[in-house]
Design a protein around this motif. Structure first.
Motif, PDB file in Angstrom:
ATOM      1  N   ARG A  22     -20.552  -8.173 -27.488  1.00 60.29           N
ATOM      2  CA  ARG A  22     -20.169  -9.563 -27.269  1.00 60.29           C
ATOM      3  C   ARG A  22     -18.673  -9.635 -26.988  1.00 60.29           C
ATOM      4  N   GLY A  23     -18.245 -10.763 -26.472  1.00 63.91           N
ATOM      5  CA  GLY A  23     -16.824 -10.987 -26.287  1.00 63.91           C
ATOM      6  C   GLY A  23     -16.222 -10.323 -25.063  1.00 63.91           C
ATOM      7  N   GLY A  24     -17.044  -9.945 -24.098  1.00 62.58           N
ATOM      8  CA  GLY A  24     -16.512  -9.386 -22.870  1.00 62.58           C
ATOM      9  C   GLY A  24     -16.048  -7.950 -22.966  1.00 62.58           C
ATOM     10  N   VAL A  25     -16.451  -7.251 -24.010  1.00 62.77           N
ATOM     11  CA  VAL A  25     -16.062  -5.848 -24.157  1.00 62.77           C
ATOM     12  C   VAL A  25     -16.936  -4.992 -23.252  1.00 62.77           C
ATOM     13  N   PHE A  26     -16.302  -4.156 -22.445  1.00 55.91           N
ATOM     14  CA  PHE A  26     -17.018  -3.210 -21.596  1.00 55.91           C
ATOM     15  C   PHE A  26     -16.242  -1.911 -21.629  1.00 55.91           C
ATOM     16  N   GLU A  27     -16.834  -0.880 -22.210  1.00 53.75           N
ATOM     17  CA  GLU A  27     -16.178   0.417 -22.285  1.00 53.75           C
ATOM     18  C   GLU A  27     -17.128   1.509 -21.832  1.00 53.75           C
ATOM     19  N   VAL A  28     -16.563   2.503 -21.190  1.00 50.88           N
ATOM     20  CA  VAL A  28     -17.315   3.672 -20.765  1.00 50.88           C
ATOM     21  C   VAL A  28     -16.644   4.875 -21.414  1.00 50.88           C
ATOM     22  N   THR A  29     -17.443   5.683 -22.097  1.00 51.99           N
ATOM     23  CA  THR A  29     -16.920   6.901 -22.704  1.00 51.99           C
ATOM     24  C   THR A  29     -17.753   8.090 -22.244  1.00 51.99           C
ATOM     25  N   ALA A  30     -17.132   9.252 -22.238  1.00 51.76           N
ATOM     26  CA  ALA A  30     -17.818  10.512 -21.971  1.00 51.76           C
ATOM     27  C   ALA A  30     -17.489  11.411 -23.145  1.00 51.76           C
ATOM     28  N   GLY A  31     -18.498  11.670 -23.980  1.00 48.24           N
ATOM     29  CA  GLY A  31     -18.222  12.361 -25.233  1.00 48.24           C
ATOM     30  C   GLY A  31     -17.336  11.468 -26.072  1.00 48.24           C
ATOM     31  N   ASP A  32     -16.194  11.981 -26.485  1.00 42.95           N
ATOM     32  CA  ASP A  32     -15.242  11.189 -27.265  1.00 42.95           C
ATOM     33  C   ASP A  32     -14.118  10.614 -26.411  1.00 42.95           C
ATOM     34  N   GLU A  33     -14.167  10.843 -25.104  1.00 47.39           N
ATOM     35  CA  GLU A  33     -13.088  10.415 -24.222  1.00 47.39           C
ATOM     36  C   GLU A  33     -13.378   9.055 -23.600  1.00 47.39           C
ATOM     37  N   LEU A  34     -12.440   8.133 -23.771  1.00 48.22           N
ATOM     38  CA  LEU A  34     -12.551   6.805 -23.182  1.00 48.22           C
ATOM     39  C   LEU A  34     -12.267   6.904 -21.689  1.00 48.22           C
ATOM     40  N   VAL A  35     -13.228   6.510 -20.871  1.00 42.42           N
ATOM     41  CA  VAL A  35     -13.109   6.569 -19.417  1.00 42.42           C
ATOM     42  C   VAL A  35     -12.583   5.243 -18.872  1.00 42.42           C
ATOM     43  N   PHE A  36     -13.065   4.141 -19.434  1.00 45.34           N
ATOM     44  CA  PHE A  36     -12.640   2.818 -18.985  1.00 45.34           C
ATOM     45  C   PHE A  36     -12.788   1.824 -20.120  1.00 45.34           C
ATOM     46  N   SER A  37     -11.822   0.924 -20.244  1.00 46.23           N
ATOM     47  CA  SER A  37     -11.889  -0.147 -21.236  1.00 46.23           C
ATOM     48  C   SER A  37     -11.460  -1.463 -20.602  1.00 46.23           C
ATOM     49  N   LYS A  38     -12.408  -2.381 -20.459  1.00 49.72           N
ATOM     50  CA  LYS A  38     -12.095  -3.713 -19.942  1.00 49.72           C
ATOM     51  C   LYS A  38     -11.137  -4.425 -20.892  1.00 49.72           C
ATOM     52  N   LYS A  39     -11.320  -4.196 -22.166  1.00 54.04           N
ATOM     53  CA  LYS A  39     -10.475  -4.836 -23.174  1.00 54.04           C
ATOM     54  C   LYS A  39      -9.013  -4.418 -22.995  1.00 54.04           C
ATOM     55  N   GLU A  40      -8.780  -3.137 -22.726  1.00 59.88           N
ATOM     56  CA  GLU A  40      -7.407  -2.654 -22.556  1.00 59.88           C
ATOM     57  C   GLU A  40      -6.792  -3.091 -21.230  1.00 59.88           C
ATOM     58  N   LEU A  41      -7.576  -3.061 -20.148  1.00 66.09           N
ATOM     59  CA  LEU A  41      -7.033  -3.366 -18.826  1.00 66.09           C
ATOM     60  C   LEU A  41      -7.169  -4.828 -18.417  1.00 66.09           C
ATOM     61  N   GLY A  42      -8.042  -5.560 -19.096  1.00 70.98           N
ATOM     62  CA  GLY A  42      -8.207  -6.980 -18.786  1.00 70.98           C
ATOM     63  C   GLY A  42      -9.002  -7.257 -17.521  1.00 70.98           C
TER      64      GLY A  42
END
Length: 65
Positions: A22-42
């Protein structure tokens, strides 16, 4: 987006998990590595952006389309 990832990497990944949030969070991870974070980049990721980032982690693989 999930289908595009599967189309390209299906023979190179063990599993893929989609977790609704919820709240517009969209993240993509590969293993433990963050590939993309909508929250961080807006902003939301493009499919090509995520595929390119996964290529950098997994290594370039041939397209299977």
């Amino acid at each position: 987006m999930v289908q595009a990832i599967l189309d390209k990497f299906e023979h190179y990944i063990d599993d893929i998990t989609v977790i609704p949030s919820r709240g517009g969070v969209f993240e993509v991870t590969a293993g433990d590595e963050l590939v993309f974070s909508k929250k961080e980049l807006g902003r939301h990721a493009t499919v090509d952006e995520v595929i390119s980032s996964l290529d950098a982690i997994i290594g370039p693989v041939p397209d299977h389309q």
